[in-house]
Design an enzyme around this catalytic site. Structure first.
Site, short mmCIF file in Angstrom:
data_model
loop_
_atom_site.label_atom_id
_atom_site.label_comp_id
_atom_site.label_asym_id
_atom_site.label_seq_id
_atom_site.Cartn_x
_atom_site.Cartn_y
_atom_site.Cartn_z
N ASP A 88 0.16 -0.05 3.30
CA ASP A 88 1.52 0.47 3.29
C ASP A 88 1.51 1.81 2.58
O ASP A 88 0.74 2.02 1.63
CB ASP A 88 2.46 -0.51 2.57
CG ASP A 88 3.88 0.04 2.46
OD1 ASP A 88 4.59 0.02 3.48
OD2 ASP A 88 4.26 0.48 1.36
N GLU B 21 4.18 4.78 0.82
CA GLU B 21 5.50 5.22 0.39
C GLU B 21 5.52 6.74 0.48
O GLU B 21 4.54 7.39 0.09
CB GLU B 21 5.82 4.75 -1.03
CG GLU B 21 5.87 3.24 -1.18
CD GLU B 21 6.97 2.59 -0.36
OE1 GLU B 21 8.00 3.26 -0.12
OE2 GLU B 21 6.81 1.43 0.03
N HIS C 281 9.54 -2.06 -2.52
CA HIS C 281 9.24 -0.78 -1.87
C HIS C 281 8.16 -0.02 -2.64
O HIS C 281 8.18 1.21 -2.71
CB HIS C 281 10.51 0.07 -1.72
CG HIS C 281 11.46 -0.47 -0.71
ND1 HIS C 281 11.23 -0.42 0.65
CD2 HIS C 281 12.64 -1.12 -0.87
CE1 HIS C 281 12.24 -0.98 1.28
NE2 HIS C 281 13.10 -1.42 0.39
N ASP D 214 4.38 -4.54 -1.44
CA ASP D 214 4.86 -4.73 -0.07
C ASP D 214 3.81 -5.34 0.84
O ASP D 214 4.12 -6.18 1.69
CB ASP D 214 5.36 -3.40 0.50
CG ASP D 214 6.72 -3.00 -0.05
OD1 ASP D 214 7.26 -3.74 -0.88
OD2 ASP D 214 7.24 -1.94 0.36
#
Length: 490
Positions: free
Chosen positions: A15, A17, A162, A167
């Site tokens: 993931d 961000e 988040h 996540d």
């Protein structure tokens, strides 16, 4: 992080961000990367890696970006750059199965962009598991929407933070729970269905026998109009995948590690300009001094000439194996011409596309006959969108506000295309002097101020527009793309 194992059989959940673009032409900057390597046989975490990343320009970390993920400038000021950690990211991802929530449309694109910015080849997967689309197909919408936070709440896994590493771990747990539920349902399908533990639609999807969303769209449906499913079947799944609690969720196995699977930047254009589609027929070649609208042009139908049972929607190839909805009337692209539309709200320049080009649009009142046509088309396209596995929220093309006397409205979009270093719109605009002649106001130019003064609330115009389906960033629907506008003078 050192990663061992020559076969690279681990599943790489990852993931990113990022910052949130706040001005035209501004892209995303990765602020954090997190990944876990998971044993595909035991579904246990073998390794993990996460790091904050300092973008080249700290000013891109806006207050909006901080609200989304909590990562501030101070948090990353001492962090490594992406170039500093690129070797670790490449080692984790290259040649492995990639997994994540909505990675096909977001995370994979950001990884490729980041490697391109440092002039290095990006890692390539040997397979993918995008839990957003796949759980929509297999697990259904029983949790509500398909956001990770919603799924986690449904299974009592806590709140989504988040942050990358949290996540991806939550993503793995959600997949485990969903796989377990599907396994139990398959053991006693009649009991689960009879007791309404799952919705019939979700149950039907969960028993698709390994079919991909594209294959699943082949199911027939009844309607006054037609939904055509002319899609190619996905490659067959390997036997081990069919019986595996997680790998069975994968709808597509990519055997060619070097295939450019995730270069999906053109998907953004599906909601932006659709340049190739709009270049054909959008530019007038007539005299710049005076033109006549040919009402016998078969490319555009007046509402009274539209046969609703002749409207159909179909899946057509779009980009590198993806598909998009095409809207047809009598097997030809569906385009409409409407006379005497009243402008309700003038030109909006609030939004820009991924290339920084303005998304120009305005709102007009819609007649009952036009609403009837658009509502029927909307229903067909939405049905095909759901059946093909999309989890995006469908936005009706006709806007109605309950409790208000005002008539329904529709939004007409003026597509913009690149023109060297600048941009221009691809809609020809004329001033209608009388019933048979028009003069060019401006064509394929970009004087937004002049355009705003022309398309003011209360003005009347005739419009020729195409019906263009989109599905982008969890929003889907039909856009009305203006090809020609004839603004009434006086």
């Amino acid at each position: 992080m050192a990663v061992t194992g020559e076969d690279r059989s681990e599943i790489a959940f990852f993931d990113v961000e990022t910052t949130v673009p706040t001005r035209p032409g501004q892209g995303f900057a990765i602020l954090e990367f997190g990944s876990i390597l998971v044993c595909p046989k035991k579904l246990v975490e073998l390794h993990n890696y996460s790091t904050l990343i300092r973008p080249a320009d700290l000013s891109r970390i806006s207050s909006l970006s901080v609200r989304c993920n909590g990562i501030t400038k101070d948090a990353v000021v001492s962090a490594p750059t992406f170039a500093d950690i690129a070797d670790s990211v490449y080692e984790i991802l290259h040649g492995r199965i990639w997994a994540g929530h909505n990675i096909l449309r977001f995370d994979c694109a950001r990884i490729r962009e980041a490697f391109a910015e440092i002039n290095r080849p990006a890692p390539e997967p040997k397979g993918t598991i995008d839990s957003l689309a796949l759980l929509t197909q297999k697990f259904g919408r029983r949790a509500g929407d398909m956001k990770m936070a919603t799924l986690a709440t449904y299974f009592g896994l806590g709140q989504q933070t988040h942050r990358s590493l949290d996540d991806v771990r939550m993503n793995l747990e959600v997949l485990k729970y969903c796989a377990t539920v599907l396994f139990l349902e398959s053991s006693l399908p009649d009991i689960f269905t009879d007791n309404s533990w799952v919705s019939p639609n979700a149950t039907t999807r969960s028993r698709s026998n390994g079919k991909s969303p594209i294959e699943h769209a082949g199911q027939s449906s009844s309607s006054n109009a037609k939904v055509d499913h002319r899609s190619e079947s996905s490659p067959p799944q390997h036997t081990v995948e069919k019986n595996h609690p997680i790998l069975s969720l994968a709808t597509r196995k990519i055997d060619d590690v070097n295939s450019n699977t995730f270069n999906l930047s053109a998907i953004g254009d599906q909601m932006d300009s659709m340049e190739e589609d709009l270049k054909n027929g959008s530019t007038s070649q007539e005299s710049p001094s005076r033109v006549v609208l040919d009402r016998s042009d078969n490319d555009f139908l007046e509402p009274d000439d539209v046969s609703i049972p002749s409207i159909s929607v179909t899946l057509s190839p779009f980009y590198r194996g993806t598909q998009r909805i095409q809207i047809l009337h009598l097997n030809s692209p569906f385009q409409i011409q409407c006379a005497s539309l009243k402008v309700r709200f003038g030109i909006s320049t609030k939004f820009v596309d991924n290339a920084g080009r303005p998304r120009l649009s305005f709102v007009v009142d819609a007649s009952p006959s036009l609403c009837k046509i658009l509502d029927a088309t909307d229903s067909l396209a939405k049905e095909l969108s759901v059946n093909s596995g999309s989890s995006s929220e469908w936005r009706p093309v006709v806007t109605r506000k309950p409790g208000f006397f005002n008539s329904p409205t529709v939004r007409l979009h003026l597509p913009t295309v690149a023109d060297g270093e600048s941009s221009r719109w691809a809609t020809d605009i004329y001033e209608k002097e009388n019933s048979s002649t028009q003069k060019v106001v401006f064509s394929n130019r970009n004087e937004v101020d002049e355009l705003s003064s022309l398309l003011t609330p209360g003005n009347i115009l005739d419009a020729c527009f195409a019906l263009d389906a989109y599905d982008y960033q969890q929003n889907a629907g039909i856009r009305l793309v203006a090809k020609k506008l004839f603004v009434h003078s006086g």
